[in-house]
Design a protein around this motif. Structure first.
Motif, short mmCIF file in Angstrom:
data_model
loop_
_atom_site.label_atom_id
_atom_site.label_comp_id
_atom_site.label_asym_id
_atom_site.label_seq_id
_atom_site.Cartn_x
_atom_site.Cartn_y
_atom_site.Cartn_z
N GLY A 87 0.81 -1.22 0.00
CA GLY A 87 0.00 0.00 0.00
C GLY A 87 0.83 1.26 0.00
N LEU A 88 2.05 1.18 0.54
CA LEU A 88 2.93 2.35 0.58
C LEU A 88 3.86 2.40 -0.63
CD1 LEU A 88 3.76 2.43 4.38
CD2 LEU A 88 2.35 4.03 3.09
N GLY A 89 3.54 1.63 -1.66
CA GLY A 89 4.21 1.80 -2.94
C GLY A 89 5.38 0.88 -3.21
N PHE A 90 5.64 -0.10 -2.35
CA PHE A 90 6.74 -1.04 -2.60
C PHE A 90 6.23 -2.22 -3.43
CE2 PHE A 90 8.23 1.00 1.37
CZ PHE A 90 9.51 1.39 0.96
N SER A 91 7.09 -2.75 -4.29
CA SER A 91 6.74 -3.91 -5.10
C SER A 91 7.16 -5.19 -4.39
CB SER A 91 7.43 -3.83 -6.46
OG SER A 91 8.84 -3.94 -6.31
N GLU A 92 6.74 -6.32 -4.93
CA GLU A 92 7.12 -7.61 -4.35
C GLU A 92 8.63 -7.80 -4.39
OE1 GLU A 92 6.08 -11.02 -2.32
OE2 GLU A 92 4.74 -9.41 -3.02
N ALA A 93 9.27 -7.30 -5.46
CA ALA A 93 10.72 -7.46 -5.59
C ALA A 93 11.47 -6.66 -4.53
CB ALA A 93 11.16 -7.03 -6.99
N ASP A 94 10.85 -5.58 -4.03
CA ASP A 94 11.52 -4.74 -3.02
C ASP A 94 11.67 -5.45 -1.68
OD1 ASP A 94 11.84 -2.53 -4.70
OD2 ASP A 94 9.84 -1.77 -4.22
N LEU A 95 10.81 -6.44 -1.42
CA LEU A 95 10.77 -7.05 -0.08
C LEU A 95 12.09 -7.72 0.31
CD1 LEU A 95 7.20 -8.64 -0.16
CD2 LEU A 95 7.92 -6.54 1.00
N ASP A 96 12.83 -8.22 -0.67
CA ASP A 96 14.07 -8.93 -0.37
C ASP A 96 15.31 -8.08 -0.67
OD1 ASP A 96 12.80 -11.36 0.47
OD2 ASP A 96 12.32 -11.72 -1.63
N ARG A 97 15.11 -6.80 -0.95
CA ARG A 97 16.27 -5.92 -1.15
C ARG A 97 16.87 -5.52 0.20
NH1 ARG A 97 14.40 -0.87 -4.49
NH2 ARG A 97 16.37 -0.09 -3.62
N ARG A 98 18.19 -5.35 0.22
CA ARG A 98 18.87 -4.91 1.42
C ARG A 98 18.51 -3.46 1.71
NH1 ARG A 98 23.77 -4.18 0.56
NH2 ARG A 98 24.52 -4.31 2.72
N LEU A 99 18.39 -3.10 2.99
CA LEU A 99 18.00 -1.74 3.36
C LEU A 99 18.99 -0.71 2.84
CD1 LEU A 99 16.74 -2.17 7.03
CD2 LEU A 99 15.39 -1.95 4.94
N ALA A 100 20.27 -1.08 2.76
CA ALA A 100 21.28 -0.14 2.30
C ALA A 100 21.08 0.28 0.85
CB ALA A 100 22.67 -0.76 2.47
N SER A 101 20.28 -0.48 0.09
CA SER A 101 20.06 -0.15 -1.32
C SER A 101 18.92 0.83 -1.54
CB SER A 101 19.78 -1.43 -2.11
OG SER A 101 18.52 -2.00 -1.73
N PHE A 102 18.20 1.19 -0.47
CA PHE A 102 17.06 2.10 -0.60
C PHE A 102 17.50 3.54 -0.40
CE2 PHE A 102 14.82 -1.85 0.64
CZ PHE A 102 13.88 -1.89 -0.38
N SER A 103 16.76 4.46 -1.01
CA SER A 103 16.99 5.88 -0.82
C SER A 103 16.44 6.32 0.54
CB SER A 103 16.31 6.69 -1.93
OG SER A 103 14.89 6.58 -1.80
N GLY A 104 16.77 7.56 0.92
CA GLY A 104 16.26 8.08 2.19
C GLY A 104 14.74 8.13 2.22
N GLY A 105 14.11 8.53 1.11
CA GLY A 105 12.66 8.58 1.06
C GLY A 105 12.04 7.20 1.17
N GLU A 106 12.67 6.20 0.52
CA GLU A 106 12.16 4.83 0.59
C GLU A 106 12.31 4.27 2.00
OE1 GLU A 106 12.94 3.14 -3.93
OE2 GLU A 106 14.62 3.32 -2.55
N LEU A 107 13.39 4.61 2.67
CA LEU A 107 13.57 4.15 4.05
C LEU A 107 12.53 4.76 4.97
CD1 LEU A 107 17.48 4.19 4.40
CD2 LEU A 107 15.97 2.19 4.29
N THR A 108 12.17 6.03 4.71
CA THR A 108 11.12 6.67 5.50
C THR A 108 9.80 5.93 5.33
OG1 THR A 108 12.20 8.82 5.29
CG2 THR A 108 9.87 8.82 5.89
N ARG A 109 9.48 5.56 4.09
CA ARG A 109 8.26 4.79 3.85
C ARG A 109 8.34 3.41 4.50
NH1 ARG A 109 7.31 3.56 -1.52
NH2 ARG A 109 9.22 4.47 -2.33
N GLY A 110 9.53 2.81 4.48
CA GLY A 110 9.71 1.51 5.14
C GLY A 110 9.47 1.61 6.64
N SER A 111 9.93 2.69 7.25
CA SER A 111 9.71 2.88 8.69
C SER A 111 8.23 3.08 8.99
CB SER A 111 10.51 4.09 9.17
OG SER A 111 11.90 3.87 9.03
N LEU A 112 7.53 3.77 8.10
CA LEU A 112 6.08 3.95 8.27
C LEU A 112 5.38 2.60 8.17
CD1 LEU A 112 3.56 5.70 8.55
CD2 LEU A 112 3.68 6.16 6.09
N ALA A 113 5.79 1.77 7.20
CA ALA A 113 5.21 0.43 7.07
C ALA A 113 5.46 -0.40 8.32
CB ALA A 113 5.80 -0.28 5.84
N ARG A 114 6.65 -0.30 8.89
CA ARG A 114 6.99 -1.05 10.09
C ARG A 114 6.10 -0.63 11.27
NH1 ARG A 114 10.78 -0.65 14.47
NH2 ARG A 114 11.72 -2.70 14.96
#
Length: 560
Positions: free
Chosen positions: A63-90
């Motif tokens: 719902g926050l815009g991540f794809s299925e392929a994103d689920l297994d990506r390492r956190l270090a590969s995400f941008s700052g904005g994507e990490l912010t969305r990941g924290s919101l999802a968490r």
């Protein structure tokens, strides 16, 4: 990986699963206390959504815009904005009782914003949020805590109702101050005129009244508000930009192909699309910061372009170290005139000497706006201009752009700004551009019609994206707790399915009731009185209908 990071927010549920696994291994002993402990742990897990909690957590991620392929990506590969969305999802996946959100709308595209609004309004939790997105505040908030000049004031009602009450309060305060000032002036004139002579005693009495008056002071403000406007620009040619068969790609990824775009003199066009669809790449191409990968773009006669980038890169003037130096380098103004310009954008006195690398996001945005306003551009291309601006500054920008007589291409996730300013909407859909006549409200209406007609370009993303399932507040009676799977497997499964069906039926009833209540509320002509109110009402109605549809889909899935 992102999947592990999001799931780690639900520590209690992970601990419950570990406890159930441990108890399953101990069941071989046949001890009654082990079976009882297992039943209690399983009941607690079912109250939190059962073994479907992981599926619900992944629905939040989607719902926050991540794809299925994103689920297994390492956190270090995400941008700052994507990490912010990941924290919101968490935070959402943890199914909290209290959710504290600081600017949750940052880095979300409009589809994700709408999903988050629907999720928060259905969430069984208390939510305290700080946000500058006016539509988001109106859709989600049920009360407002106003902080101003060191004071706090609580208002029980929606954001829009608070704005009306605040304006009325300021107006009443101004009238009270005017009345008191007139009374003070009358008493002072009397005292001055008759302090000596036959009416001296009366003058002394009035002087005492003057001393006892509790002076009404204007409401203290934390800061002066931003106010500015664009000067009438020079006339450009009729067609400002024309893109033919445009092709854009980044590396191996094709963003846009076969795109057509035009911008005519005086038009205010909104460019919208999901994050990563190519909006910023397209505007960078139009301003000449990169080349097309195919097709051609023509610029019209006498076009004087003003560009505001998403991250204010235009401020990096060579050798500029302070706000004042950047302004003089970019505008050619003398220091005194540059200070006068900066004062209008809240850089007064020593603020003009602030170092550029120490500016906040809001200060950088205001400095960019100051330089843009002075440029005299007859064509503005603005990429997320409201980023880091407070509510008052956003409304000042909205007023200035609405009155701007030149051409405008606007990229923004601020739906209030899009609604107030845009006269035509261009959307990036399936790798090309599609133009919609009319502003944001008309675009939303047509988009919803197309979606209901089965247009695949507007179909929901793959995978379930439901709102979070509310948590049960009361424990079940002991007799209804599910026993251990080894002792009563088929029976437990049947009972769980019945509970799922009951919850799904209840969700349908609640969604339909909410839709009926909203339609009664929207029967009031006041809900459609202005473009802003009409767009907001349309958005709320669309969200309510979508909630009913999703509730029925969930019920059908359970029945199948």
């Amino acid at each position: 990986a992102l999947r592990d990071y999001v799931l780690s927010g639900a520590g209690e549920l992970l601990a419950l699963e570990a406890e159930l696994e441990r108890l399953e291994h101990e069941m071989a002993s046949g001890a009654q206390e082990v079976f009882d402990a297992y039943a209690r742990a399983q009941a607690r897990l079912e109250h939190a959504g059962g073994y479907r909690w992981r599926e619900q957590a992944m629905a939040v991620v989607h719902g926050l815009g991540f794809s299925e392929a994103d689920l297994d990506r390492r956190l270090a590969s995400f941008s700052g904005g994507e990490l912010t969305r990941g924290s919101l999802a968490r935070a959402l996946a943890a199914q909290p009782d209290l959710l504290l959100l600081d600017e949750p709308t940052n880095h979300l595209d409009i589809e994700s914003l709408e999903w988050l609004e629907q999720t928060l309004t259905s969430l069984d939790a208390a939510v305290v949020l700080v946000a500058h997105d006016r539509w988001f505040l109106e859709a989600v908030g049920t009360a407002v805590l106003e902080l101003e000049a060191g004071r706090a004031r609580f208002f029980d009602g929606s954001w829009h109702a608070w704005r009306q009450e605040s304006a009325a309060r300021e107006l009443a305060l101004g009238r009270a101050i005017d009345r008191q000032q007139a009374e003070i002036a009358r008493l002072e004139r009397f005292v001055e005129r008759f302090q000596a002579g036959t009416r001296a005693r009366q003058a002394q009495s009035r002087a005492k009244r003057l001393a006892q008056i509790d002076r009404i002071e204007p409401t203290a403000r934390d800061a002066k508000g931003l106010e500015f406007s664009f000067q009438a620009p020079e006339r450009s040619g009729r067609v400002v930009f024309e893109l033919e068969q445009g092709r854009l790609q980044v590396g191996e990824r094709l963003l846009i192909d076969g795109a057509e775009l035009w911008l005519e003199r005086g038009e205010h066009v909104s460019l919208v699309g999901p994050n990563g669809s190519g909006k910023t790449t397209l505007v960078a191409t139009l301003v000449g910061a990169r080349e097309l990968d195919g097709g051609r773009v023509r610029r019209g006669h006498n076009v004087k372009l003003g560009y505001l980038s998403q991250h204010a890169e235009e401020l990096e003037a060579r050798g500029a170290r302070t706000v004042l130096e950047a302004t003089t380098h970019q505008t050619g103004l003398t220091p005194n005139r540059a200070r006068a310009l900066l004062g209008r954008f809240l850089f007064s006195g020593e603020d003009a000497e602030k170092p550029l690398d120490g500016l906040s996001g809001g200060e950088r945005r205001r400095l960019s706006l100051a330089i843009l306003v002075h440029s005299g551009a007859n064509v503005l291309i603005l990429d997320e201009p409201t980023n880091h601006l407070d509510l008052d500054s956003r409304e000042a920008l909205e007023d200035a752009l609405r009155a701007y007589e030149g051409s405008l291409l606007l990229v923004s996730h601020d739906r209030a700004l899009l609604d107030a300013v845009g006269t035509r909407t261009v959307a990036i859909e399936q790798g090309t551009l599609r133009s919609y006549v009319g502003g944001w409200a008309e675009y939303m209406r047509v988009r919803e019609q197309r979606r209901l007609a089965g247009d695949q370009a507007l179909a929901p993303a793959p995978g379930p994206v439901p709102a979070l399932v509310p948590k049960s507040r009361a424990p079940e009676p002991a007799g209804q707790r599910a026993g251990p799977a080894s002792a009563d497997g088929p029976k437990a499964i049947s009972k769980n399915r019945r509970r799922e069906a009951e919850r799904a039926e209840l969700a349908v009833e609640q969604a339909e009731r909410a839709l009926r209540d909203l339609e009664q509320e929207l029967a009031d002509p006041g809900a459609w009185a202005t473009r802003y109110e009409a767009a907001k009402s349309e958005a709320r109605h669309t969200a309510a209908r979508r909630a009913v549809q999703q509730a029925y889909e969930r019920l059908e899935a359970v029945a199948d």
